[in-house]
Design an enzyme around this catalytic site. Structure first.
Site, mmCIF file in Angstrom:
data_model
loop_
_atom_site.group_PDB
_atom_site.id
_atom_site.type_symbol
_atom_site.label_atom_id
_atom_site.label_comp_id
_atom_site.label_asym_id
_atom_site.label_seq_id
_atom_site.Cartn_x
_atom_site.Cartn_y
_atom_site.Cartn_z
ATOM 1 N N VAL A 147 0.907 -1.152 0.000
ATOM 2 C CA VAL A 147 0.000 0.000 0.000
ATOM 3 C C VAL A 147 0.946 1.202 0.000
ATOM 4 C CG1 VAL A 147 -1.809 1.244 1.244
ATOM 5 C CG2 VAL A 147 -1.836 -1.264 1.177
ATOM 6 N N PRO A 148 1.179 1.788 -1.170
ATOM 7 C CA PRO A 148 2.352 2.634 -1.400
ATOM 8 C C PRO A 148 2.274 4.067 -0.856
ATOM 9 C CG PRO A 148 1.069 2.485 -3.401
ATOM 10 C CD PRO A 148 0.409 1.583 -2.399
ATOM 11 N N CYS A 149 2.277 4.192 0.470
ATOM 12 C CA CYS A 149 2.273 5.522 1.066
ATOM 13 C C CYS A 149 3.576 6.266 0.782
ATOM 14 C CB CYS A 149 1.991 5.445 2.559
ATOM 15 S SG CYS A 149 3.091 4.372 3.474
ATOM 16 N N HIS A 150 4.615 5.546 0.350
ATOM 17 C CA HIS A 150 5.874 6.216 0.003
ATOM 18 C C HIS A 150 5.726 7.113 -1.224
ATOM 19 C CE1 HIS A 150 5.997 2.500 -2.415
ATOM 20 N NE2 HIS A 150 6.724 3.191 -3.285
ATOM 21 N N ARG A 151 4.650 6.961 -1.978
ATOM 22 C CA ARG A 151 4.432 7.747 -3.190
ATOM 23 C C ARG A 151 3.736 9.082 -2.926
ATOM 24 N NH1 ARG A 151 2.420 2.475 -6.482
ATOM 25 N NH2 ARG A 151 4.446 1.423 -6.533
#
Length: 160
Positions: free
Chosen positions: A119-123
């Site tokens: 779940v790409p919260c780094h984006r």
């Protein structure tokens, strides 16, 4: 609860499975002995992370479950819509969620995401392009964004 310690380019990741779903992926700052995944779900998780780090996987297909309010679930679902190698700002995320005044609440929900990378919260980045707000450490966020940019063949990640 079953878990595996996975050695990744951003350090040891602890992947947890409960009742046939992956419930958390955390980056650890301390060393742990790497272990082999004991279940098909954890094996699939490790395989897909291997593929992600090798640059051959851009979308994950795993059974996921994380506890959270309806609001948090909505924020996390929106994170999954951000394309590989792309970024959005917290302000853009609030507009996509039709909640332009909810930037802080949305950022808080991003911070409660327990499924690192998948779940790409780094984006999600600051409106000025700064790398902010990443519980696993800004250096990991930078590494992940640079990795995705390299795989995409661009110098930096692009906006959503």
């Amino acid at each position: 609860m079953i878990f595996v310690y996975y050695d990744s380019p951003i350090g040891i990741l602890r992947i947890t499975e409960e009742e046939g779903s992956i419930t958390s992926i955390y980056a650890l700052d301390e060393d742990h002995e790497v272990s082999a995944p004991e279940t098909p779900v954890l094996q699939k998780g490790v395989q897909q992370l291997d593929e992600y780090f090798a640059g051959t996987r851009k979308v994950f297909d795993l059974p996921l479950k994380q506890e959270g309010s309806d609001f948090q679930q909505g924020v996390w679902n929106e994170l999954c819509r951000i394309g590989y190698g792309k970024t959005i700002s917290y302000q853009q995320q609030s507009k996509f969620l039709k909640n332009p005044l909810g930037i802080r609440a949305i950022a808080s929900a991003n911070g409660k995401n327990h499924l690192l990378i998948v779940v790409p919260c780094h984006r999600v980045i600051g409106s000025d392009g700064s790398l902010t707000g990443f519980g696993a450490g800004i250096w990991r966020k930078k590494w992940l964004l640079e990795h995705e940019a390299r795989v995409m063949g661009v110098g930096q990640t692009t906006l959503f």
